[in-house]
Write an enzyme that holds these catalytic residues in place. Structure first.
Site, PDB file in Angstrom:
ATOM      1  N   LEU A 509     -14.199 -36.463 139.892  1.00  0.00           N
ATOM      2  CA  LEU A 509     -13.661 -35.956 141.149  1.00  0.00           C
ATOM      3  C   LEU A 509     -12.150 -35.821 141.089  1.00  0.00           C
ATOM      4  O   LEU A 509     -11.554 -35.007 141.764  1.00  0.00           O
ATOM      5  CB  LEU A 509     -14.011 -36.919 142.298  1.00  0.00           C
ATOM      6  CG  LEU A 509     -15.481 -37.017 142.694  1.00  0.00           C
ATOM      7  CD1 LEU A 509     -15.680 -38.174 143.646  1.00  0.00           C
ATOM      8  CD2 LEU A 509     -15.948 -35.720 143.319  1.00  0.00           C
ATOM      9  N   GLY A 510     -11.556 -36.683 140.296  1.00  0.00           N
ATOM     10  CA  GLY A 510     -10.110 -36.655 140.250  1.00  0.00           C
ATOM     11  C   GLY A 510      -9.584 -37.811 139.432  1.00  0.00           C
ATOM     12  O   GLY A 510     -10.352 -38.629 138.900  1.00  0.00           O
ATOM     13  N   GLY A 512      -7.043 -40.942 139.661  1.00  0.00           N
ATOM     14  CA  GLY A 512      -6.220 -41.767 140.533  1.00  0.00           C
ATOM     15  C   GLY A 512      -5.168 -42.479 139.717  1.00  0.00           C
ATOM     16  O   GLY A 512      -5.080 -42.310 138.511  1.00  0.00           O
ATOM     17  N   GLY A 513      -4.377 -43.246 140.383  1.00  0.00           N
ATOM     18  CA  GLY A 513      -3.300 -43.951 139.726  1.00  0.00           C
ATOM     19  C   GLY A 513      -3.788 -44.928 138.678  1.00  0.00           C
ATOM     20  O   GLY A 513      -3.127 -45.158 137.669  1.00  0.00           O
ATOM     21  N   PHE A 514      -4.944 -45.504 138.889  1.00  0.00           N
ATOM     22  CA  PHE A 514      -5.402 -46.542 137.977  1.00  0.00           C
ATOM     23  C   PHE A 514      -6.580 -46.090 137.137  1.00  0.00           C
ATOM     24  O   PHE A 514      -7.211 -46.878 136.451  1.00  0.00           O
ATOM     25  CB  PHE A 514      -5.769 -47.805 138.765  1.00  0.00           C
ATOM     26  CG  PHE A 514      -4.746 -48.130 139.781  1.00  0.00           C
ATOM     27  CD1 PHE A 514      -3.437 -48.379 139.384  1.00  0.00           C
ATOM     28  CD2 PHE A 514      -5.038 -48.156 141.134  1.00  0.00           C
ATOM     29  CE1 PHE A 514      -2.452 -48.656 140.318  1.00  0.00           C
ATOM     30  CE2 PHE A 514      -4.062 -48.434 142.069  1.00  0.00           C
ATOM     31  CZ  PHE A 514      -2.757 -48.677 141.666  1.00  0.00           C
ATOM     32  N   PRO A 516      -9.728 -42.644 136.452  1.00  0.00           N
ATOM     33  CA  PRO A 516     -10.461 -41.510 137.010  1.00  0.00           C
ATOM     34  C   PRO A 516     -11.471 -41.931 138.081  1.00  0.00           C
ATOM     35  O   PRO A 516     -11.903 -43.085 138.117  1.00  0.00           O
ATOM     36  CB  PRO A 516     -11.192 -40.932 135.802  1.00  0.00           C
ATOM     37  CG  PRO A 516     -11.333 -42.077 134.866  1.00  0.00           C
ATOM     38  CD  PRO A 516     -10.178 -42.998 135.097  1.00  0.00           C
ATOM     39  N   ASP A 628       0.208 -47.470 151.470  1.00  0.00           N
ATOM     40  CA  ASP A 628       0.186 -46.158 150.827  1.00  0.00           C
ATOM     41  C   ASP A 628      -0.627 -45.169 151.656  1.00  0.00           C
ATOM     42  O   ASP A 628      -1.483 -44.457 151.144  1.00  0.00           O
ATOM     43  CB  ASP A 628      -0.371 -46.282 149.397  1.00  0.00           C
ATOM     44  CG  ASP A 628       0.039 -45.083 148.541  1.00  0.00           C
ATOM     45  OD1 ASP A 628       0.929 -44.314 148.964  1.00  0.00           O
ATOM     46  OD2 ASP A 628      -0.554 -44.901 147.461  1.00  0.00           O
TER      47      ASP A 628
END
Ligand SMILES: *[C@@H]1O[C@H](CO)[C@@H](O)[C@H](O)[C@H]1NC(C)=O
Ligand SMILES: *[C@@H]1O[C@H](CO)[C@@H](O)[C@H](O)[C@H]1NC(C)=O
Ligand SMILES: *[C@@H]1O[C@H](CO)[C@@H](O)[C@H](O)[C@H]1NC(C)=O
Ligand SMILES: *[C@@H]1O[C@H](CO)[C@@H](O)[C@H](O)[C@H]1NC(C)=O
Ligand SMILES: *[C@@H]1O[C@H](CO)[C@@H](O)[C@H](O)[C@H]1NC(C)=O
Ligand SMILES: *[C@@H]1O[C@H](CO)[C@@H](O)[C@H](O)[C@H]1NC(C)=O
Ligand SMILES: *[C@@H]1O[C@H](CO)[C@@H](O)[C@H](O)[C@H]1NC(C)=O
Length: 822
Positions: A509-510, A512-514, A516, A628
């Protein structure tokens, strides 16, 4: 002289005979008690005979009164509806065991008892308790009495009497007031056990209920806080298929007490004070104005210490505010938000109350409170539930319609009730709950243990096959000595690998910072989102633990739901509900989809985010600062309801702390509050700032960061502020929304947004206030200048462009991290 002596002897003999006859408590058949004759109980405490209630009356009644009390006090009257107007009355017992009062001149029966059983050599007897009974001569078992005056009380409730209903014998014993002090005929008031729903004792004037003693809660009647264990009498309430009754017995016969229903409809208990020769009022059923039945109308609550005394239950508002202001409360209150029935409703607990009228309630003596809640939730008509018996803490009492006649008492005098509210109302409870919450906050340690257990179970299960089990963490909550279970299912690595087609790119899906984020479909067809944390990142472990800690306990319709976790070797994954509509920023900042976001949807989203944030700040068990909050972290469920996600940076504060300091400032430019960016101070107010930015972005459809305007160098906040100052705030509105918005909501949103982004944290409203401001017409304060309202150009801006995977992008592109020198 001789004759005189004989006459004297004769008179003396008559007199003596007369005296001895009165000393016998028993009447036998065909023995006549004429007016002037009296009968004493064996202990001579009670006396019966004909009497006239007061000097102003000539009516004669047959009744029972205290013999040893100097103030004549009638406790029972036989012919209260059919008085005699002279002394020609005679009381007699016939062979069938029926007592009757006969007018001797006309030989008419003016009053009689009815015997349903065959009498065998009957006698009538006045007992030491003041009970006039008819029984068979050789049988003095109380259960075999042919008749007793205690079954037909007037206005007086004596010790030993059963007050209530005998279903087997078809008896209903209740009090009726006298018409006046000199007229014992049935007056206007009646105080009677009402067997409908869960029994209670209702006092009526005519057919109108005036006072409700309340239902029995195991200790007392809910509306009689003064009914407490005492040294004078003991009491009990019996309720089964055969009978419902209330009864009290004297601890010692040295005390004389009686309860009456006065001619004015007051329920009063008196105690005889011999020293002063008076009946002293010991306790009164009705205490104050709040005891007027249903004074505050449906869903109203009466508190005598408030002015005015009537209020609405939380989550409710006056039905007719204009009437309400004029102190006409009879129409009561209505829900602010309708119940959803299907799901999402919850309960708000109210303590220290008299529970509402139970005539239309349902109960079950063996259910516990949790089962009770479930039953209530399942029934769309259920409006509230409570513990049936607060002494044994058992049983379930449920209400189905309007809640009427609730009042509040001191905490120890009342009981608790759980009132059903729509989920949205539960969110706005805010402050009132906080006091309790602070006590309930569990130690962080126990939550940390969660991850340890995750790991432990993983080791034990390592050899096992596929499947999902769950781990249960028992947490001792010392504050209320209640054990709570929280359950975080542990997913099997292979199951997750299968669900995501071995973490294939097409399921991604994408990023993220930490790590996938994948979409997954479990074997049962359930869709999930899998957040896979990078294998070797040390930072990842912290964030992972943090997210588990924070979110495991959170449950709110505006927060994304964590379904479980998965740990395998180096792998750490979090499993979430799948959100088909991805994130907010894929809508509001997208040229194509923007148009589909009409105003009402946007407003719903603004309010939803506010409620989710309020929950994090105040209503959840940990006080959580998200740190955040931004458009890409607001996911949208299938109904386009906003769900706050990504708790990787979230921090929980203990108890009443509202701010903390960090040396590692993390967050996203454009959303971060000045004091956080500059000094590393984060608080609920820094989340409020981010929320304000978000509101302005949703209204305008433009990003704060990267905002460009031809005429000035301001960012979105500055732009909005400038427009607002010039009274042109409507120009801020997304141009795709022309003609389809509610002006008042737009203005309100912009003003609330600007209030939230004010420079100084102390100027910003808290989320309780924000939710209130968005949901009502209260006047709003004037916002001051926003913080960070000019755009600061930074090198990072280059990577500012819309992320390719917006819905899960967390820190790589948009979040920043740096150490703050101190
Ligand atoms: C006594 O009562 C009767 C009815 O029971 C009534 O007709 C009569 O007038 C009364 N007599 C007096 C003197 O009040
Ligand atoms: C008493 O009153 C009744 C009517 O209630 C009447 O028939 C009777 O004669 C009266 N007796 C006396 C002694 O006045
Ligand atoms: C009792 O009263 C009834 C009716 O008034 C009468 O017939 C009977 O003789 C009386 N009995 C006695 C013992 O006085
Ligand atoms: C006695 O019973 C009869 C018929 O059952 C009834 O009409 C009458 O009112 C009853 N009397 C009393 C005093 O209860
Ligand atoms: C009941 O009757 C028995 C004998 O018939 C007697 O011994 C007892 O004292 C009586 N009890 C009462 C309360 O009158
Ligand atoms: C009351 O609850 C118990 C336990 O849940 C159940 O077994 C029983 O059938 C219930 N009784 C009624 C009348 O619903
Ligand atoms: C709820 O109340 C309505 C109207 O009183 C009634 O028709 C309906 O059957 C009730 N539903 C349940 C589940 O009791």
């Amino acid at each position: 002289m001789h004759h005189r002596f004989l006459l004297f002897l004769f008179v003396f003999t008559i007199f003596t005979i007369f005296q001895t006859s009165t000393a016998i408590s028993i009447i036998t058949p065909n023995q006549n008690i004429t007016d002037g004759q009296t009968i004493l109980s064996d202990d001579e405490f009670f006396k019966m005979g004909f009497f006239t209630p007061s000097s102003s009356s000539t009516n004669r009644y047959f009744g029972i009164w205290y013999n040893k009390i100097s103030v004549t006090t009638i406790v029972w009257v036989a012919n209260r509806q059919t008085p005699l107007n002279n002394t020609s009355g005679v009381l007699t017992l016939n062979d069938q065991g029926e007592l009757m009062i006969i007018n001797d001149r006309t030989n008419t029966v003016i009053w009689s008892t009815n015997s349903s059983q065959n009498a065998n050599n009957p006698v009538a007897q006045l007992l030491d308790t003041g009970n006039l009974i008819i029984r068979n001569r050789n049988d003095n078992d109380t259960r075999d009495y042919l008749w007793q005056s205690f079954d037909y009380p007037g206005d007086t409730f004596l010790p030993g009497m059963k007050y209530g209903i005998d279903f087997v014998k078809g008896l209903d014993r209740y009090l009726t007031s006298w018409k006046s002090v000199d007229d014992p005929s049935i007056g206007e008031y009646m105080n009677r056990v009402d067997p409908n729903g869960y029994p209670q004792i209702l006092m009526r004037k005519g057919s109108v209920v005036e006072f409700n003693s309340g239902s029995w809660n195991g200790l007392r009647f809910s509306g009689m806080p003064n009914l407490k264990p005492n040294g004078i009498y003991t009491f009990e309430f019996v309720f089964n298929e055969k009978e419902i009754y209330y009864k009290y017995e004297l601890v010692s016969n040295s005390v004389v007490t009686r309860m009456i229903l006065s001619t004015e409809g007051m329920i009063q208990r008196f105690i005889w004070i011999e020293r002063t020769s008076e009946w002293r009022l010991y306790v009164s059923g009705q205490l104050d104005n709040c005891d007027r039945y249903g004074l505050c109308g449906p869903f109203g609550i009466c508190n005598i210490n408030d002015s005015p005394a009537c209020g609405c239950l939380s989550g409710f508002e006056p039905r007719f505010p204009e009437e309400w202001r004029r102190a006409d409360w009879s129409n009561g209150c209505v829900r602010r938000a309708e119940l959803s029935c299907g799901g999402g409703d919850g309960f708000v607990k109210r303590t220290g109350v008299k529970v509402p009228d139970t005539r239309r309630s349902w109960f079950n003596v063996s259910m516990n409170l949790e089962e009770c809640e479930k039953v209530c939730l399942r029934n769309c008509n259920c409006t509230a539930y409570a513990t049936l018996n607060i002494k044994s803490r058992s049983g379930c009492l449920i209400w189905f319609d309007d809640l009427v006649d609730i009042r509040s008492y001191a905490e120890e005098d009342g009981q608790e009730i759980f009132v059903r509210l729509a989920a949205s109302e539960l969110d706005r409870k805010g402050k009132t709950k906080r006091k309790v919450r602070v006590i309930l906050i569990p130690t962080l340690v126990s939550v940390t243990v969660l991850l340890g257990i995750c790991l432990l179970i993983y080791r034990k299960r390592k050899q096992k096959k596929n499947g999902i089990t769950s781990i249960v963490i028992r947490e001792n909550n010392v504050a209320n000595e209640k054990k709570e279970d929280s359950e975080l299912p542990l997913f099997d690595f292979n199951a997750i690998a299968n669900a995501t087609n071995n973490f294939s790119d097409e399921f991604k899906l994408g990023e993220g910072g930490f790590g996938p984020v994948y979409k997954g479909i479990l074997e049962d067809g359930k869709e999930i989102a899998v957040k896979r944390h990078s294998r070797k990142s040390k930072q990842g472990l912290d964030e992972f633990q943090n997210e588990v800690k924070c979110i495991a306990k959170l449950q709110h319709r505006n927060l994304v739901k964590l379904l479980g976790c998965c740990i395998d070797e180096e792998e750490r994954m979090l499993i979430y509900e799948y959100m088909p509509n991805k994130s907010l920023n894929s809508f509001i900042f997208d040229e194509g989809k923007r148009k589909s976001m009409e105003w009402s949807k946007r407003y719903t989203i603004i309010v939803g985010i506010a409620r989710g944030l309020l929950y994090l700040h105040q209503d959840s068990r940990l006080r959580i600062i998200h740190r955040d909050l931004k458009a890409s972290n607001i996911l949208l469920d299938k109904d386009m309801n906003p769900r706050i996600s990504d708790f990787g940076l979230a921090r929980s504060l203990e108890g009443s702390d509202t701010k903390a300091n960090t040396r590692r400032v993390m967050g996203t430019y454009g959303y971060m509050a000045p004091e956080y960016t500059i000094d590393g101070i984060y608080s609920t107010k820094s989340d409020v700032f981010s929320f304000g930015v978000l509101v302005l972005e949703i209204v305008s459809g433009k990003k704060n960061r990267g905002f460009r305007h031809a005429n000035h160098d301001l960012n979105l906040l500055g732009h909005a502020w400038r427009l607002y100052k010039n009274g042109k705030q409507l120009e801020l509105l997304d141009s795709t929304l022309k003609y389809t918005y509610m002006l008042s909501e737009v203005n309100r949103s912009i003003q609330v947004g600007l209030l939230c982004v004010q420079k100084y944290p102390e100027d910003r409203p808290d989320m309780t206030m924000v939710v209130l401001m968005l949901g009502s017409d209260i006047p709003l304060p004037e916002p001051k200048q926003p913080g960070f309202y000019t755009e600061r150009r930074r090198p990072q801006e280059a990577g500012e462009s819309s992320s390719s995977n917006p819905e899960w992008s967390s820190s790589n592109q948009l979040s920043v991290t740096y150490l703050q020198p101190r």
